[in-house]
Design an enzyme around this catalytic site. Structure first.
Site, short mmCIF file in Angstrom:
data_model
loop_
_atom_site.label_atom_id
_atom_site.label_comp_id
_atom_site.label_asym_id
_atom_site.label_seq_id
_atom_site.Cartn_x
_atom_site.Cartn_y
_atom_site.Cartn_z
N GLU A 1 0.79 -1.10 0.26
CA GLU A 1 -0.01 0.21 -0.16
C GLU A 1 1.02 1.27 -0.05
O GLU A 1 0.68 2.23 -0.42
CB GLU A 1 -0.94 -0.07 1.07
CG GLU A 1 -1.80 1.49 1.50
CD GLU A 1 -2.97 1.31 0.35
OE1 GLU A 1 -3.24 2.17 -0.44
OE2 GLU A 1 -3.76 0.30 0.45
N ARG B 1 -5.68 -15.01 2.82
CA ARG B 1 -6.43 -13.92 3.45
C ARG B 1 -7.41 -13.57 2.24
O ARG B 1 -6.82 -13.29 1.11
CB ARG B 1 -5.65 -12.88 4.14
CG ARG B 1 -6.69 -11.80 4.57
CD ARG B 1 -5.65 -10.44 4.77
NE ARG B 1 -5.69 -9.59 3.77
CZ ARG B 1 -4.78 -8.96 3.17
NH1 ARG B 1 -3.35 -8.87 4.10
NH2 ARG B 1 -4.54 -8.27 2.23
N HIS C 1 2.46 25.48 29.90
CA HIS C 1 2.70 24.02 29.49
C HIS C 1 4.05 23.71 30.08
O HIS C 1 4.25 22.69 30.65
CB HIS C 1 2.59 23.95 27.98
CG HIS C 1 1.31 24.05 27.50
ND1 HIS C 1 0.67 23.07 26.74
CD2 HIS C 1 0.38 24.90 27.71
CE1 HIS C 1 -0.61 23.15 26.62
NE2 HIS C 1 -0.73 24.46 27.10
#
Length: 461
Positions: free
Chosen positions: A13, A136, A292
C-alpha cells in the site's frame, strides 16, 4: 479479551503513494526493519506487478527462511489464477486475494453479478489453498457493501479455505461507532474466521476506525509507516501502535524503534515528515507556552500522554515570546550558565519584546545573557549538535547511489545532491561531539566518498 497484531503494508500500500518507488535493496532493508520492530505480518508487495517487486519478495522470503526476518510474509494478488501462481512460487507464508464486492465495484470494475463474484472468490481461494499456502481474502470496498452480501462473501471465503477476511474501508467513509458495530456483527454472523481492518484515511478517521474495529473483534490492523498509501494513505503505524498501547495496554511492536523506522521510510519514500506529526514528528514532545512548560518541568504527565522515552524520543521546549521564567531558568541551567533573578527578568523582558523571532537557539540565549550581564559566558558543550557536511564523490561513481547509501546512516536527517565544488550536502544531528565524529567517519567510509567538509550550525532564524 482484546487480541490484536499489526500487518504493515508499507511495501505494498505504501508504494502506491504517488511518487513513491522503493528499490529492491530498499524493500529488503525495510522488511528487516519492520521485522525488528516486531510487526506480526509484512505485506511485501504484489509480485505480479513488476520484476523488482518479485525480486524484492524473493529476497525477503529468503531472509525469512534464514531466520533473519520473523514476521509472516504476505504476497498480494488479484483474484486471478496467474497472480496466485506467481505469489505461490515465491513461497510466501500467505497470499492475500482481493476482489471488489460492493455493487459499485461489481458493476463498474468487474462487470459481474453477485453470484459471479462469489464463484470467483471461492475458486481463487481454493486454488491458492491447493498450493499449500494460507489465504486472506480482502473484501475491497467492504464498508460500502450491503451487509447481508458481505456476510455471504465472508462465509464463502471461509468455506473455500481462507482463515482471515480483511474488511477494506477503501474510500475511508466509516466512522468509529459504525465500524465497531460492523465487525461485531460479522463475527457474530460468520464465526471461526479472523478479521482484519484496512482503513483508509480520507476523512481523517483511520486510526479511530481501526481502534473501533479492534473493539469489535478485529485481530489485525493494516498500517503503513508514516501513513503512506493511495490518495491520503491508510492507518499510520506509529499512531495506531501508540493508541493501542495507551487504550488497551498492549505493546504490539517495540515502540522505541518507531523513530528509526519512520526516518528510514521518510528517506526512502522522499516524503518529508510534517513537524507536528504524532509520535515521530519533531514537535511531538516539544512544548511552547509558559504554563505548559512549567507544568512539564513539575510533572511531565501534565501535558504528555506517555513519556517520550517510550518512543525513543526526548522532550524539549522552545524559547520565544510565550516563554515563562521556569523554562528560561531551566534552559540556562542546562547550558551551565548562572543568571541572577534580576538578570533573568531582564532577559525575559527582551525576549517578550522581540516578537519576530520564532525560536531562540542556545547561541541566541548566550548572546542575550552576555548583553545583560556584561560577562563572557562559557556554556557546557551543547546536548544537540547540528551540522552540514559537504561531500565530494569519486569521479567514477553515480552520485545518486552515494546519496542513497548516506541517507540510511544513523544521525543523517537529510541528503541533497547539489551543484558546485561539492556533490552532496548532508544534514546531520548528534547528541554530542563524539557522536558527530562517529557520523562523520561513517560518511567518509561510505563507498564513493572522496572527501568531506563539516560546518556546524550555530544559529537558525
Amino acid at each position: 479479551m482484546i487480541k490484536v497484531g499489526i500487518l504493515d503494508s508499507t511495501l505494498r500500500e505504501g508504494e502506491q503513494t504517488p511518487g513513491v518507488i522503493f528499490t529492491v535493496d530498499q524493500r529488503v532493508e525495510i522488511a528487516k526493519a519492520l521485522s525488528d520492530l516486531g510487526v506480526s505480518m509484512i505485506e511485501a508487495g504484489h509480485p505480479a506487478v513488476s520484476p523488482d517487486i518479485y525480486e524484492g519478495i524473493k529476497r525477503i522470503v529468503k531472509l525469512k527462511k534464514e531466520g533473519i526476518i520473523t514476521s509472516e510474509i504476505v504476497g498480494h494478488s488479484r483474484a486471478v489464477k496467474r497472480d496466485i501462481e506467481i505469489a505461490a512460487e515465491l513461497e510466501v507464508d500467505r497470499i492475500a486475494i482481493f476482489y471488489g464486492v460492493s455493487d459499485i465495484h461489481l458493476k463498474a470494475k468487474h462487470k459481474a453479478t453477485r453470484e459471479e463474484a462469489l464463484r470467483v472468490i471461492a475458486e481463487t481461494i481454493s486454488y491458492a489453498r491447493s498450493h499449500g499456502v494460507k489465504v486472506r481474502f480482502t473484501a475491497e470496498d467492504g464498508s460500502r457493501t450491503d451487509f447481508d452480501f458481505l456476510v455471504t462473501v465472508s462465509r464463502t471465503a471461509r468455506d473455500a479455505g481462507a482463515d482471515r477476511v480483511s474488511i477494506a474501508d477503501t474510500v475511508g467513509i466509516l466512522y468509529p461507532s459504525k465500524t465497531k458495530e460492523l465487525f461485531s456483527a460479522l463475527i457474530r454472523e460468520v464465526p471461526n474466521l479472523e478479521y482484519d481492518i484496512h482503513a483508509h484515511n480520507d476523512l481523517g478517521l483511520a486510526v479511530a476506525n481501526a481502534l473501533a474495529a479492534v473493539e469489535g473483534g478485529a485481530t489485525i490492523v493494516h498500517a503503513t509507516v508514516n501513513g503512506l498509501g493511495e490518495r491520503v494513505g491508510i492507518v499510520p503505524l506509529q499512531q495506531i501502535v501508540a493508541a493501542i498501547k495507551y487504550h488497551f495496554g498492549i505493546e504490539v511492536v517495540k515502540l522505541d524503534k518507531l523513530q528509526y523506522v519512520s526516518s528510514l521510510i521518510e528517506k526512502y519514500s522522499g516524503i518529508p515528515m510534517p513537524p507536528n506529526y504524532p509520535i515521530t514528528g519533531d514537535y511531538a514532545f516539544l512544548h511552547k507556552a509558559g504554563v505548559h512548560v512549567a507544568g512539564v518541568l513539575s510533572d511531565p504527565r501534565t501535558y504528555e500522554f506517555m513519556p517520550p522515552e517510550t518512543f525513543g524520543r526526548t522532550r524539549d521546549y522552545t524559547i520565544d515570546k510565550y516563554t515563562g521564567k521556569h523554562a528560561l531558568r531551566d534552559k540556562y541551567e542546562k547550558l551551565g550558565v548562572k543568571i541572577s533573578e534580576a538578570e533573568m527578568d531582564q532577559i525575559l523582558a527582551k525576549i517578550k519584546s522581540n516578537t519576530t523571532i520564532r525560536f531562540y537557539r542556545d547561541v541566541d540565549l548566550l548572546e542575550l545573557a552576555e548583553e545583560v550581564t556584561g560577562r563572557v559566558l562559557k556554556p557546557r558543550p551543547p546536548e544537540q549538535i547540528e551540522a552540514l557536511i559537504s561531500v565530494k564523490c569519486d569521479s567514477n561513481v553515480y552520485t545518486t547511489s552515494v546519496t542513497r547509501r548516506l541517507s540510511v546512516i544513523n544521525g543523517v536527517k537529510e541528503v541533497m545532491e547539489i551543484s558546485g565544488d561539492y556533490d552532496i550536502l548532508v544534514k546531520v544531528q548528534a547528541k554530542d561531539s563524539n557522536e558527530l565524529n562517529q557520523i562523520i567517519e561513517s560518511i567518509r567510509a561510505t563507498k564513493g566518498v572522496r572527501s568531506t567538509l563539516t560546518s556546524l550550525v550555530l544559529k537558525k532564524m
